[in-house]
Design an enzyme around this catalytic site. Structure first.
Site, mmCIF file in Angstrom:
data_model
loop_
_atom_site.group_PDB
_atom_site.id
_atom_site.type_symbol
_atom_site.label_atom_id
_atom_site.label_comp_id
_atom_site.label_asym_id
_atom_site.label_seq_id
_atom_site.Cartn_x
_atom_site.Cartn_y
_atom_site.Cartn_z
ATOM 1 N N ARG A 104 0.840 -1.245 -0.084
ATOM 2 C CA ARG A 104 -0.043 0.093 -0.011
ATOM 3 C C ARG A 104 0.817 1.332 -0.175
ATOM 4 O O ARG A 104 1.757 1.430 0.844
ATOM 5 C CB ARG A 104 -0.797 0.064 1.285
ATOM 6 C CG ARG A 104 -1.894 1.208 0.925
ATOM 7 C CD ARG A 104 -2.360 1.319 2.575
ATOM 8 N NE ARG A 104 -3.489 0.498 3.117
ATOM 9 C CZ ARG A 104 -4.514 0.555 3.576
ATOM 10 N NH1 ARG A 104 -5.107 1.759 3.342
ATOM 11 N NH2 ARG A 104 -5.336 -0.384 4.102
ATOM 12 N N THR A 108 -0.717 7.697 -1.297
ATOM 13 C CA THR A 108 -2.037 7.624 -1.824
ATOM 14 C C THR A 108 -2.934 6.545 -1.030
ATOM 15 O O THR A 108 -4.188 6.496 -1.255
ATOM 16 C CB THR A 108 -1.931 7.158 -3.133
ATOM 17 O OG1 THR A 108 -1.341 5.857 -3.224
ATOM 18 C CG2 THR A 108 -0.943 8.066 -4.117
ATOM 19 N N ASP A 200 -5.320 -9.869 11.848
ATOM 20 C CA ASP A 200 -4.346 -10.013 10.814
ATOM 21 C C ASP A 200 -4.202 -11.378 10.236
ATOM 22 O O ASP A 200 -3.529 -12.100 10.815
ATOM 23 C CB ASP A 200 -3.346 -9.283 10.993
ATOM 24 C CG ASP A 200 -2.476 -9.010 9.878
ATOM 25 O OD1 ASP A 200 -1.964 -10.167 9.022
ATOM 26 O OD2 ASP A 200 -2.132 -7.791 9.594
ATOM 27 N N ASP A 203 -0.497 -12.101 9.707
ATOM 28 C CA ASP A 203 0.159 -12.503 11.026
ATOM 29 C C ASP A 203 -0.068 -13.677 11.793
ATOM 30 O O ASP A 203 0.578 -14.464 12.401
ATOM 31 C CB ASP A 203 0.047 -11.266 11.917
ATOM 32 C CG ASP A 203 0.766 -10.185 11.527
ATOM 33 O OD1 ASP A 203 2.034 -10.148 10.871
ATOM 34 O OD2 ASP A 203 0.510 -9.034 11.950
HETATM 35 N N1 URA Z 1 -6.526 -7.727 6.474
HETATM 36 C C1 URA Z 1 -6.491 -8.800 7.434
HETATM 37 O O1 URA Z 1 -5.743 -9.636 7.711
HETATM 38 N N2 URA Z 1 -7.521 -8.749 8.356
HETATM 39 C C2 URA Z 1 -8.624 -7.852 8.252
HETATM 40 O O2 URA Z 1 -9.353 -7.842 9.234
HETATM 41 C C3 URA Z 1 -8.551 -6.755 7.258
HETATM 42 C C4 URA Z 1 -7.625 -6.884 6.201
#
Ligand code: URA
Length: 209
Positions: A104, A108, A200, A203
């Site tokens: 990302r 922007t 996430d 992770d």
């Molecule tokens: N990416 C993720 O890993 N978890 C989310 O809740 C949103 C985007």
């Protein structure tokens, strides 16, 4: 018009509950995502066309069926998409696998492609883009644009969990792409996480953070 399919098979929903649970550790999380990917592959491939094939059984000749037509290509979006590839390959072992990496842009906030490697015949393949979390839809949208630019004609999107915002964006940008989900959640929070979600995905899959 692209359709959204929430795969509400009891086994998928049961496993997803433990995937969501914050007390589920990395090993179990990875195993559960792998299992759900396999179950989702079963549902996603339900409408693949068949053709007749004659085989000799030990008893007699039989009119049987084999998959016809388009071959499959899996396209996980790095890195969380990798967690669903092995489960898919257990059911579709001949699928080829492309990879797309995006980051990302901090200014922007738009996704920028930093890596792409695809099978050479994507225009002939039924492509399944894999991203466990469909949040804003930015990464999936960019990936699908990129695949179409390179000649892809048939694309499906497979996610574990989606936010309505991401689904709407995909339906608008790519009305030809069917979306397969294990769950459609409530919303995105102010940090861009899906609520209730699972945190996430990258992770939790790789034990980082
Ligand atoms: N990416 C993720 O890993 N978890 C989310 O809740 C949103 C985007």
């Amino acid at each position: 018009m692209g359709n959204v399919f929430v795969l509400d098979h009891p086994l998928i929903q049961h496993k997803l509950t433990y995937i969501r649970d914050k007390n589920t550790g990395t090993k179990e999380f990875r195993e559960l995502v792998d299992e759900v990917a396999m179950l989702m592959a079963f549902e996603i491939t339900r409408n693949l066309p068949l053709q007749e094939k004659i085989v000799e059984t030990p008893v007699t000749e039989a009119n049987a069926s084999v998959l016809a037509g388009k071959k499959i290509g899996l396209v996980p979006i790095l890195r969380a998409g990798l967690g669903m590839v092995d489960g898919m390959l257990k059911l579709i072992p001949a699928a080829k696998v492309g990879h797309v990496g995006l980051y990302r842009d901090p200014e922007t906030l738009q996704p920028v492609e930093y890596y792409i490697k695809l099978p050479s015949d994507i225009h002939e393949r039924e492509l399944i883009v894999i991203d466990p979390m469909l949040a804003t839809g930015g990464s999936a949208n960019e990936t699908i644009h990129s695949l179409k630019k390179r000649g892809a004609q048939n694309i499906r999107l497979m996610c574990l969990v989606a936010a309505p915002e991401g689904v709407e964006m995909l339906k608008e940008e790519h009305p030809d792409v069917d979306i397969y989900l294990a769950a459609l959640d409530e919303k995105l929070n102010e940090h861009g996480y899906i609520v209730p979600g699972l945190g996430d995905a990258g992770d939790r899959l790789f034990g980082t953070k």
